[in-house]
Scaffold this active site. Structure first.
Site, PDB file in Angstrom:
ATOM      1  N   THR A  47       0.840  -1.197   0.000  1.00 46.00           N
ATOM      2  CA  THR A  47       0.000   0.000   0.000  1.00 46.00           C
ATOM      3  C   THR A  47       0.877   1.249   0.000  1.00 46.00           C
ATOM      4  OG1 THR A  47      -0.205  -0.243   2.396  1.00 46.00           O
ATOM      5  CG2 THR A  47      -1.998  -1.101   1.052  1.00 46.00           C
ATOM      6  N   THR A  49       1.456   4.493   1.475  1.00 43.32           N
ATOM      7  CA  THR A  49       2.236   5.067   2.571  1.00 43.32           C
ATOM      8  C   THR A  49       3.176   4.034   3.174  1.00 43.32           C
ATOM      9  OG1 THR A  49       0.463   6.630   3.078  1.00 43.32           O
ATOM     10  CG2 THR A  49       2.074   6.222   4.814  1.00 43.32           C
ATOM     11  N   CYS A  50       2.714   2.804   3.276  1.00 39.86           N
ATOM     12  CA  CYS A  50       3.525   1.732   3.852  1.00 39.86           C
ATOM     13  C   CYS A  50       4.788   1.489   3.033  1.00 39.86           C
ATOM     14  CB  CYS A  50       2.705   0.451   3.956  1.00 39.86           C
ATOM     15  SG  CYS A  50       1.120   0.649   4.790  1.00 39.86           S
ATOM     16  N   SER A  51       4.642   1.519   1.715  1.00 42.34           N
ATOM     17  CA  SER A  51       5.763   1.203   0.818  1.00 42.34           C
ATOM     18  C   SER A  51       6.674   2.391   0.569  1.00 42.34           C
ATOM     19  CB  SER A  51       5.226   0.685  -0.524  1.00 42.34           C
ATOM     20  OG  SER A  51       4.561  -0.547  -0.369  1.00 42.34           O
TER      21      SER A  51
END
Length: 245
Positions: A47, A49-51
């Site tokens: 996803t 923001t996570c990546s």
């Protein structure tokens, strides 16, 4: 309401992980017993923001965390082990241990399992981070309960400021190189001899590489070496830089 679990023991969970083509059981005792561990948990692998931010910054600062006495950094997500393994490879995040909380048992035990039905995600983990010492939660940073995917306090810098308020950002070295270039090898050796971490950006011969070098360094040869956004130059200039220090 998302509540802090500071002072409490992490839930007892056994994770099913796939390593070396084999299924293995990984317990919370394996991960936390007798160790100081950072956990950051997020809504999902791959996803945005996570990546782009959450995971890369923890991976980048892993050596700094180790110097503060942290034994391991865990990334937890309600995804299966195959997805988490592929995400680790995609992110080149060798400093992070990826924990597949596929059934959401750990997230539920932490009180952090939430519905993301509006996105078609089902149940996922809320975004948070925590410092765990010998299985007991020492400190939690929980994102505020607001719409969307807030990302304000569970980041790596906030955690590092908690551990060491006067820490200094490590120098960022980057090299543009070509395979088989002896001057590039010499530059890398100078950095490695000094135990300096760097990002290597190999270029393929051709007009594309030439345009890149002209655009970023106004140069046509490799290596081109940068420190904290400042151009050092080639291998000779790097040698001069170290000689002057």
């Amino acid at each position: 309401m998302l509540e802090s679990r500071e002072g409490q023991t992490v839930p007892k969970v056994t994770f099913r992980v796939r390593e070396g083509g084999e299924w293995q059981d990984l317990s919370t005792d394996d991960l936390f017993k007798g160790k100081t561990v950072i956990v950051f948990s997020l809504p999902g692998a791959f996803t945005p923001t996570c990546s782009s931010t959450h995971l890369p910054r923890y991976n980048e600062l892993a050596d700094v965390f180790r110097r503060q006495g942290v034994d391991a950094i865990l990334c937890v997500s309600v995804n299966d082990t195959f997805v988490m393994n592929e995400w680790k490879k995609d992110q080149d995040a060798e400093n992070i241990t990826f924990i597949p909380d596929g059934n959401g048992e750990f997230s539920d035990g932490m009180g952090m399992l939430v519905d993301k039905n509006e996105l078609g995600f089902g149940q996922r983990s809320w975004r948070y981070s925590m410092l765990v010492k010998d299985g007991v939660v020492d400190r939690m940073f929980i994102e505020p309960d607001e719409p969307g995917d807030p990302f304000h306090v569970s980041d790596a810098d906030t955690m590092l400021n908690y551990l060491c308020s006067d820490w200094q950002e490590p120098d960022a070295w980057a090299l543009f190189t070509r395979e088989g270039c002896p001057h590039c090898a010499r530059a890398k050796a100078m950095l490695e001899d000094r135990d300096i971490s760097y990002e290597n950006m190999p270029l393929v011969r051709g007009s594309h590489a030439s345009r890149v070098l002209r655009a970023v360094a106004n140069a046509g040869t490799v290596p081109q070496i940068f420190l904290n956004g400042r151009l050092i130059g080639g291998a000779d200039e790097l040698e001069q830089y170290f000689a002057a220090r």
